[in-house]
Design an enzyme around this catalytic site. Structure first.
Site, PDB file in Angstrom:
ATOM      1  N   ASP A 111       0.844  -1.199   0.000  1.00 48.81           N
ATOM      2  CA  ASP A 111       0.000   0.000   0.000  1.00 48.81           C
ATOM      3  C   ASP A 111       0.882   1.255   0.000  1.00 48.81           C
ATOM      4  OD1 ASP A 111      -2.270   1.847   0.720  1.00 48.81           O
ATOM      5  OD2 ASP A 111      -3.302  -0.039   1.091  1.00 48.81           O
ATOM      6  N   HIS A 157      -3.669   6.087   3.455  1.00 53.35           N
ATOM      7  CA  HIS A 157      -4.357   4.878   3.006  1.00 53.35           C
ATOM      8  C   HIS A 157      -3.724   3.607   3.581  1.00 53.35           C
ATOM      9  CE1 HIS A 157      -5.812   1.910   0.010  1.00 53.35           C
ATOM     10  NE2 HIS A 157      -6.811   2.751  -0.202  1.00 53.35           N
ATOM     11  N   SER A 186     -11.142  -0.701  -0.744  1.00 54.85           N
ATOM     12  CA  SER A 186      -9.841  -0.680  -0.053  1.00 54.85           C
ATOM     13  C   SER A 186      -9.984  -1.021   1.419  1.00 54.85           C
ATOM     14  CB  SER A 186      -9.219   0.716  -0.142  1.00 54.85           C
ATOM     15  OG  SER A 186      -8.546   0.893  -1.344  1.00 54.85           O
TER      16      SER A 186
END
Length: 787
Positions: free
Chosen positions: A152, A225, A561
């Site tokens: 990620d 994220h 996600s």
């Protein structure tokens, strides 16, 4: 529309790859693009100390031979790969690509894709309670010996979600590293975050040297994220946790004691295949048990898909790979990461919401959602209401509240209605705020439907559905012509629990059918992915806008996600409870125990329409962790079964070798059946109506007993409406754990009235039960009339 655009992407990509490879007019130093080159194992001559030396030497001689010059620009090797893939990545000209294709030891030359991110209450909603004396968390010791690799944007190691309090020593099998870098000292790792690496060579070879004032050349997360997804998968228990006062409570990941390894591959310009492949290669060599990948891109044949190839290598090594289905919903054919060896995860809602209603001057109240913790609007005061599309230059950009599009004289002191699209939802609020607006209402477009996502806004703001947006525009138009100009206010109601119905399939969650392999139902399952609270870095405001300087330890985000790491964490718990289970067995347990009924007792709804959702939306259903721990039977799949699947998908032996690194003899596989005969926990067939009145097919499936030694399972078949489905035998009698028994499913259908190029999908199920376990497989039949 979704169907044709997916096919266009598919054809363009394969055409671009082949035309690039066959072009021979460019000079070797001009027009270079990144390619990933797969080389046969053991091809390296012994005179070279490392593969990298051999690759660079081979490239140098290749380039001089293609240009008849020794002064040509050298093609530098970006990464070398030796674990899930064998080869290297480099920037190559069309002529060099063509030359490489002709070499006997080169298996494949794959063009690089750029991928993008698919952007507390969920453990409780899933039934994972810390107080249970038995159950999945207890049985698996919260996943303490398992390692989850999160590929990620990196990690913010100081977050309490990543503390190592009371954790035992790092598992002895671990071979990974904590790579130091900008803002990330070597001691950033601990007994929880046991590894951290970053991969930027592919990104920099395309974009030039990174700007280290906006990005960290290290595993540190400058986006948020990666920290968010990592803490969903394996965050520790943290109390109190909230975002701007919303969602107060205990934050926890799915596998709170599992170890984490962060592999940073996503940068400001995206996530590059050459870096993603390097991260997979490192993660499997390091010793991860699970790979979590919340990244997606265009669907292409598996032999051109670096993620599919890397994921196969990982699965072949016994590593479970879960990936996000994508945020391209609610249209069909939007699902990504569709390879059958990847567990593909869509998103659903949980039973928590953040209502923020719009009250209009005409007395109407319109429901909305928001996370806003700043100074609110004056209670009981109504504010002038305007539509951005009426208050700017060209109407279109101002309707979307794009940067610089709003006229300050028209919006100052007013609440502005903005349409969704192009810029981020939170950025629209910043545009309104800069222009002097006092609040914002964000309206969905037709394609977004009624699905609502709560955002951390920089001014009082709320989001409403498409039909509410229409109502607001009508009200503004009518009131503007009357003696009572349009007014509104926003009423923030905080956090509400026990919302019904839940779960609901998220509007943005990507849908089937599978564009590459329609015989494999995708997504596989859905998991919580709407308004999920998880860890967040210090240097990024909760809205994600550069000007937002607020700090929060947790943030609330939505996307597939967020759904993917829920399944990654659950896979770690299942692997801890059942160390002998393969990645396919873990996925089978999650799929056959999934549910399709919401907390009101009806079939889950589709958020975009409010209607009942289908298998193309949720796959096998919503994950049910406690049941997955004891599924009774599993559908297991070996690497060689996947090879047979590729044979029956009409892949060439060279294509199959590119995906699997195994040589394939397809003669036996083709005798055995068709691609739908892969031992998958769902059953899907596509019948092409070429004038035939009756069509039929069969599926062969094998189940492994992981329940009780002496158990007898009886089948219940629910055929899709208007079709016939039978199962033989109707009873499976197991004598021992680990025993495998097979059965045959026959499906018959009659031709339907369909217009040319259209299709109709109907679903049923095949359910095995021994009175204690219920093992459910969706049975999906699609009738297509060719053009």
């Amino acid at each position: 529309m979704a169907s044709s655009s997916s096919l266009l992407v598919f054809f363009f990509f394969t055409f671009a790859a082949s035309s690039f490879a066959s072009s021979s007019t460019s000079s070797s130093s001009a027009g270079r693009k990144t390619f990933i080159v797969q080389v046969q194992r053991d091809a390296k001559p012994s005179i070279f100390p490392t593969h990298k030396h051999w690759y660079e030497s081979s490239l140098a001689s290749l380039i001089s031979s293609t240009t008849n010059s020794t002064n040509s620009d050298p093609a530098t090797v970006i990464h070398t790969y030796e674990t899930v893939f064998h080869g290297f990545s480099a920037k190559l000209s069309p002529l060099e690509v063509q030359k490489l294709h002709s070499l006997p030891h080169v298996v494949a030359v794959i063009p690089e894709q750029v991928r993008h991110l698919q952007t507390t209450r969920s453990p409780e909603f899933l039934g994972l309670k810390t107080t249970d004396s038995a159950g999945l968390l207890k049985e698996s010791d919260f996943g303490s010996d398992l390692v989850i690799g999160v590929i990620d944007t990196g990690v913010w190691p100081e977050r309490q979600s990543f503390n190592d309090h009371d954790l035992g020593p790092i598992p002895s099998k671990w071979k990974g590293q904590c790579v130091a870098g900008n803002g990330f000292p070597a001691n950033s790792c601990n007994r929880k975050l046991i590894g951290a690496r970053f991969f930027c060579n592919g990104y920099e070879s395309t974009n030039g040297k990174m700007n280290e004032t906006t990005e960290y050349r290290s595993p540190r997360d400058s986006d948020g994220h990666g920290s968010h997804t990592a803490s969903i998968a394996a965050g520790r228990y943290v109390f109190p946790a909230s975002t701007l006062g919303y969602a107060r409570g205990v934050a926890a990941g799915m596998a709170p004691k599992a170890r984490l390894a962060a592999y940073k591959v996503c940068w400001n310009a995206g996530c590059y295949d050459s870096d993603i492949l390097a991260a997979f290669d490192a993660a499997v060599a390091d010793g991860v048990d699970v790979v979590s990948l919340s990244v997606g891109g265009a669907v292409v044949p598996y032999y051109l898909d670096s993620i599919a190839i890397a994921a196969f290598g990982a699965t072949d090594a016994g590593v479970f790979v879960s990936a996000s289905a994508g945020n391209g919903g609610p249209g069909g054919l939007t699902v990504t990461n569709v390879a059958p060896w990847v567990t593909t995860v869509g998103a659903g809602t949980i039973d928590r919401d953040f209502p923020a209603d719009v009250k209009l001057g005409n007395g109407r109240t319109i429901p909305g959602v928001s996370i806003y913790g700043g100074p609110g609007l004056t209670p009981r005061r109504m504010y002038p209401l305007v539509y951005g599309g009426n208050e700017g230059g060209d109407g279109y950009s101002s309707s979307l509240c794009l940067e610089g599009s709003l006229d300050q004289n028209m919006v100052k002191g007013k609440i502005v209605l903005c349409d969704r699209g192009i810029n981020s939802r939170a950025a629209k609020g910043e545009v309104v705020k800069k222009a002097g607006g006092i609040g914002m209402i964000l309206a969905n477009g037709v394609f977004d439907g009624e699905g609502l996502v709560a955002d951390c806004h920089v001014l009082p703001a709320t989001a409403v559905g498409a039909s509410s947006g229409d109502e607001l525009r009508r009200y503004i138009t009518a009131a503007s012509k009357s003696t009572s100009p349009p007014t509104a206010t926003i009423i923030f109601k905080g956090t509400k629990l026990g919302i019904q119905p839940a779960p609901v399939v998220a509007s943005f969650s990507a849908r089937g059918p599978n564009p590459e392999s329609p015989e494999i139902l995708k997504p596989d399952v859905i998991a919580p992915g709407v308004n999920i609270l998880a860890a967040w870095p210090d240097k990024v405001g909760p809205s994600g806008i550069p000007s937002d300087k607020r700090k929060t330890e947790f943030n609330i985000l939505s996307g597939t996600s967020m759904a993917c790491p829920h399944v990654s964490g659950l896979a770690a718990l299942l692997k801890a409870a059942h160390p002998e289970w393969s990645p396919a067995a873990i996925r089978s347990a999650l799929m056959t125990t999934a549910y399709t009924v919401d907390n009101r007792g009806g079939t889950m709804l589709d958020e975009s329409t409010g209607n009942v959702s289908t298998v193309m939306d949720f796959g096998a259903g919503h994950v049910h962790p406690q049941k997955a721990m004891d599924p009774g039977l599993v559908y297991d799949i070996s690497s060689f079964d996947y090879v047979d699947f590729l044979c029956n998908s009409n892949y060439t032996t060279k294509n199959i070798q590119a995906v699997t690194r195994k040589s394939a003899d397809c003669s036996g596989a083709k005798k055995a059946g068709h691609s739908g005969n892969l031992n998958y926990p769902s059953l899907s067939v596509v019948f092409q109506q070429y004038g035939k009145e009756k069509m039929s097919t069969h599926f062969i499936r094998t189940v492994t007993n992981v329940g009780d030694p002496n158990s007898v399972y009886h089948v219940t078949v629910r055929p899709p409406s208007g079709m016939t489905a039978t199962v033989q035998p109707e009873k499976l009698a197991f004598r021992r754990v680990g025993q495998k028994l097979s059965f045959l499913v026959r499906v018959q259908a009659r031709a339907m009235k369909l217009s040319a190029g259209s299709s109709s999908t109907k679903s049923g199920s095949v359910v095995w039960s021994d009175g204690k376990h219920t093992v459910t497989s969706p049975l999906v039949v699609t009738m297509q009339r060719p053009l």
